[in-house]
Design a protein around this motif. Structure first.
Motif, PDB file in Angstrom:
ATOM      1  N   UNK A 164       0.844  -1.213   0.000  1.00 22.59           N
ATOM      2  CA  UNK A 164       0.000   0.000   0.000  1.00 22.59           C
ATOM      3  C   UNK A 164       0.870   1.250   0.000  1.00 22.59           C
ATOM      4  N   UNK A 165       1.893   1.249   0.855  1.00 26.90           N
ATOM      5  CA  UNK A 165       2.795   2.392   0.962  1.00 26.90           C
ATOM      6  C   UNK A 165       3.498   2.652  -0.373  1.00 26.90           C
ATOM      7  N   UNK A 166       3.957   1.590  -1.018  1.00 26.79           N
ATOM      8  CA  UNK A 166       4.652   1.736  -2.297  1.00 26.79           C
ATOM      9  C   UNK A 166       3.740   2.249  -3.392  1.00 26.79           C
ATOM     10  N   UNK A 167       2.529   1.686  -3.471  1.00 31.55           N
ATOM     11  CA  UNK A 167       1.567   2.114  -4.498  1.00 31.55           C
ATOM     12  C   UNK A 167       1.173   3.572  -4.275  1.00 31.55           C
ATOM     13  N   UNK A 168       0.953   3.944  -2.999  1.00 33.13           N
ATOM     14  CA  UNK A 168       0.572   5.332  -2.687  1.00 33.13           C
ATOM     15  C   UNK A 168       1.647   6.316  -3.127  1.00 33.13           C
ATOM     16  N   UNK A 169       2.898   5.966  -2.860  1.00 33.39           N
ATOM     17  CA  UNK A 169       4.014   6.835  -3.220  1.00 33.39           C
ATOM     18  C   UNK A 169       4.043   7.081  -4.728  1.00 33.39           C
ATOM     19  N   UNK A 170       3.933   5.992  -5.500  1.00 37.37           N
ATOM     20  CA  UNK A 170       3.912   6.121  -6.964  1.00 37.37           C
ATOM     21  C   UNK A 170       2.638   6.817  -7.441  1.00 37.37           C
ATOM     22  N   UNK A 171       1.534   6.513  -6.762  1.00 38.92           N
ATOM     23  CA  UNK A 171       0.242   7.088  -7.141  1.00 38.92           C
ATOM     24  C   UNK A 171       0.241   8.604  -6.993  1.00 38.92           C
ATOM     25  N   UNK A 172       0.905   9.097  -5.941  1.00 38.19           N
ATOM     26  CA  UNK A 172       0.966  10.550  -5.723  1.00 38.19           C
ATOM     27  C   UNK A 172       1.709  11.242  -6.860  1.00 38.19           C
ATOM     28  N   UNK A 173       2.801  10.622  -7.316  1.00 35.05           N
ATOM     29  CA  UNK A 173       3.550  11.200  -8.435  1.00 35.05           C
ATOM     30  C   UNK A 173       2.739  11.183  -9.724  1.00 35.05           C
ATOM     31  N   UNK A 174       2.020  10.076  -9.940  1.00 27.64           N
ATOM     32  CA  UNK A 174       1.188   9.966 -11.143  1.00 27.64           C
ATOM     33  C   UNK A 174       0.014  10.945 -11.069  1.00 27.64           C
ATOM     34  N   UNK A 175      -0.534  11.123  -9.856  1.00 26.49           N
ATOM     35  CA  UNK A 175      -1.630  12.089  -9.674  1.00 26.49           C
ATOM     36  C   UNK A 175      -1.183  13.504 -10.002  1.00 26.49           C
ATOM     37  N   UNK A 176       0.055  13.829  -9.623  1.00 27.62           N
ATOM     38  CA  UNK A 176       0.594  15.152  -9.936  1.00 27.62           C
ATOM     39  C   UNK A 176       0.701  15.333 -11.450  1.00 27.62           C
ATOM     40  N   UNK A 177       1.132  14.280 -12.128  1.00 30.73           N
ATOM     41  CA  UNK A 177       1.199  14.330 -13.592  1.00 30.73           C
ATOM     42  C   UNK A 177      -0.196  14.499 -14.185  1.00 30.73           C
ATOM     43  N   UNK A 178      -1.191  13.802 -13.611  1.00 29.35           N
ATOM     44  CA  UNK A 178      -2.571  13.937 -14.092  1.00 29.35           C
ATOM     45  C   UNK A 178      -3.108  15.338 -13.863  1.00 29.35           C
TER      46      UNK A 178
END
Length: 439
Positions: free
Chosen positions: A155-169
Motif C-alpha cells: 500500500x505504501x509503495x503504491x501510494x508513493x507512486x500514485x501521488x507522483x502519477x496524480x501530480x502528472x494527471x
C-alpha cells in the motif's frame, strides 16, 4: 514469497443483504464510475422506482462495504463505499460485501490491477443483450494474498507512486483546461477583429449588406423567401464592443435566408430511406451518417426540411442548448429533428465564419440571456434571429476562417500531446499495480 497464500475472493468478501421494500418517500441512490469510485448520485421518489424489493447500504454495521455492478464490473464498476452513501438504496444488480481478513486499501488497489481485470475478462458473462457477472462467479476468482505487514508495505509503495502519477494527471488536466480556454479566446478574438489585419482595400460591409438585400429580394420574388419586417436596428446601448473600421453590427437573421425548427417524427433504426438527424447524432461537430436513423416523411415535407451543404443546425433545448453543427460533405438524403433549429446562411456570407461566431463568448452570453423556461433552458428561432452579429467584409471573413483553422489545428496537436501523456499515466499506474501484485 512464503508470506503469500492463494485465496478465493469468497474467503475475504462476505455478502450481506439488507432487504427493503420501497415506500412512498424519497431515497438516496449511488453510482459507480469506471475507475471504481462509489458516490451519491441523487434522490428518487419511491413511485419512480419500478422494482419494489431493493437493498440498503449499511455502513454502521458493515463499515468496509464493497459493492459492484453486475453489468459494469468488466469496465471497472467495483469499489468500496464511502461514508456519504450510507443508507443509499441499491438494486440486486449491485451486490454488497463485508471485507474481512484483508486490508481494504490493499484490496481496492488489487481490484484496479491488470491481474484482476484479466481474471474478470475470463469469466463467461450471463445473458446475451448485456454482459453481466454474477457474484458467485466473481467470488471464485483466486488471488495471492500476502501477510498484513506485506499488504501495508505494498500500500505504501503504491501510494508513493500514485501521488507522483496524480501530480502528472493534475498537470494534464490543467493543460486540458488551458487549451479549452485558448480555443474560446481564439474564437472571441476572431469576432472582435483582433485575429487578422484589416485590409483597407476590402469591400466595406455597407456594400455587402446591399448585396445581401438584393439576394433576399430575389428570393422573395422567386417565392423562396417570405417578405418579413426588417429586424430591429442595433442601438448604441446594445453594442457589446467597438468593431474595427469596415465592420458592422447586424442581427443573425439579417444574414440568413431562413431560421426554422426541424421535423417531428419517430426515428426508425435502419439505414433505409430519408435520415433523421438528431442532437445525439452530433458529437464534437461531426456526424457518423451510417448510424443516423431514418424516418417516414412525405416528399412535400422532405422538401421543407432536407439538409443541404452549409446549413447550420443549433440545439434549442436542454443540456445541449446552443450546440451547433455546420453541414459539410453530406452524402445522404437527410432531414433534421424538431429539437434542432436550422439557419440557412445567405450566399454572400461565409458559413464557416458564422460557425466561428457560434463558438464565441459573445454568442454564448447572448444565448443564455435569451434562453427561456423555468425548468430546462430553451431558445427559439426568434431569439436566435435577433442575436447581435459582428459582420466583417467578405474577404476578411475568409481570412479569419483560414487563421482560425490554423490555430485550431495547433490546439488539436496540443490536445493530442495531452491525451498521449494521460494514456502514459494510465499505463504507468497499471504497471505499478501489476508489479505490486505479482508473486
Amino acid at each position: 514469497m512464503a508470506e503469500w497464500k492463494k485465496v478465493k475472493l469468497k474467503d475475504i468478501l462476505k455478502q450481506y443483504r439488507n432487504t427493503h421494500w420501497v415506500e412512498d418517500k424519497h431515497y438516496k441512490q449511488v453510482t459507480i464510475s469506471q475507475t471504481g469510485e462509489v458516490s451519491y448520485r441523487g434522490t428518487k421518489h419511491g413511485s419512480q422506482i419500478g422494482r419494489k424489493r431493493q437493498f440498503i447500504i449499511d455502513l454502521k454495521n458493515h463499515p468496509n462495504t464493497l459493492i459492484f455492478i453486475r453489468q459494469g464490473v468488466y469496465k471497472g464498476g467495483i469499489g468500496i463505499c464511502p461514508k456519504e452513501v450510507d443508507g443509499c438504496l441499491v438494486t440486486e444488480n449491485m451486490p454488497m460485501f463485508d471485507i474481512v481478513g484483508v486490508n481494504p486499501e490493499y484490496l481496492i488497489y488489487y481490484l484496479k490491477s491488470p491481474q484482476f481485470k484479466e481474471n474478470v475478462d475470463k469469466l463467461v458473462p450471463l445473458g446475451t443483450a448485456q454482459k453481466a457477472v454474477h457474484e458467485r462467479q466473481l467470488l471464485e476468482i483466486e488471488i495471492f494474498l500476502p501477510s498484513l505487514k506485506e499488504q501495508e508495505r505494498i500500500i505504501k509503495g503504491v501510494k508513493s507512486n500514485s501521488e507522483n502519477i496524480s501530480e502528472l494527471n493534475n498537470i494534464n488536466n490543467k493543460n486540458e483546461s488551458y487549451i479549452s480556454k485558448l480555443r474560446q479566446q481564439i474564437l472571441q478574438e476572431a469576432v472582435q477583429g483582433k485575429l487578422v489585419k484589416q485590409d483597407p482595400k476590402d469591400e466595406p460591409v455597407s456594400v455587402l449588406l446591399k448585396k445581401i438585400q438584393k439576394e433576399k429580394d430575389k428570393l422573395i420574388k422567386e417565392g423562396k423567401l417570405k417578405k418579413e419586417k426588417p429586424f430591429k436596428t442595433i442601438s448604441e446601448e446594445e453594442i457589446p464592443y467597438e468593431l474595427p473600421n469596415g465592420w458592422e453590427w447586424v442581427r443573425l437573421g439579417d444574414i440568413c435566408e431562413r431560421i426554422h425548427y426541424g421535423y417531428t417524427a419517430s426515428a426508425i433504426h435502419n439505414n433505409k430511406g430519408v435520415r433523421l438527424l438528431r442532437i445525439t447524432d452530433i458529437q464534437n461537430s461531426k456526424v457518423k451518417w451510417n448510424g443516423v436513423p431514418s424516418c417516414q416523411i412525405s416528399d412535400s415535407e422532405c422538401n421543407k426540411y432536407i439538409l443541404n451543404e452549409n446549413d447550420i443546425l443549433i440545439a434549442r433545448t436542454g443540456g445541449t442548448i446552443g450546440k451547433s453543427y455546420l453541414v459539410k460533405n453530406i452524402n445522404v438524403k437527410a432531414v433534421f429533428a424538431s429539437y434542432l433549429i436550422r439557419a440557412i446562411p445567405l450566399k454572400k456570407i461565409n458559413p464557416d465564419y458564422i460557425k466561428i461566431f457560434l463558438g464565441s463568448i459573445l454568442y454564448w452570453d447572448q444565448l443564455f440571456q435569451n434562453s427561456m423556461g423555468t425548468g430546462q433552458p430553451n431558445v427559439n428561432g426568434v431569439a436566435l434571429s435577433n442575436l447581435k452579429f459582428p459582420l466583417p467584409p467578405l474577404s476578411e471573413q475568409k481570412r479569419i476562417v483560414e487563421k482560425v483553422d490554423k490555430l485550431m489545428a495547433y490546439c488539436d496537436e496540443l490536445e493530442n500531446q495531452v491525451k498521449e501523456s494521460q494514456e502514459n499515466s494510465e499505463r504507468l499506474m497499471s504497471a505499478v499495480l501489476k508489479e505490486s501484485f505479482e508473486k
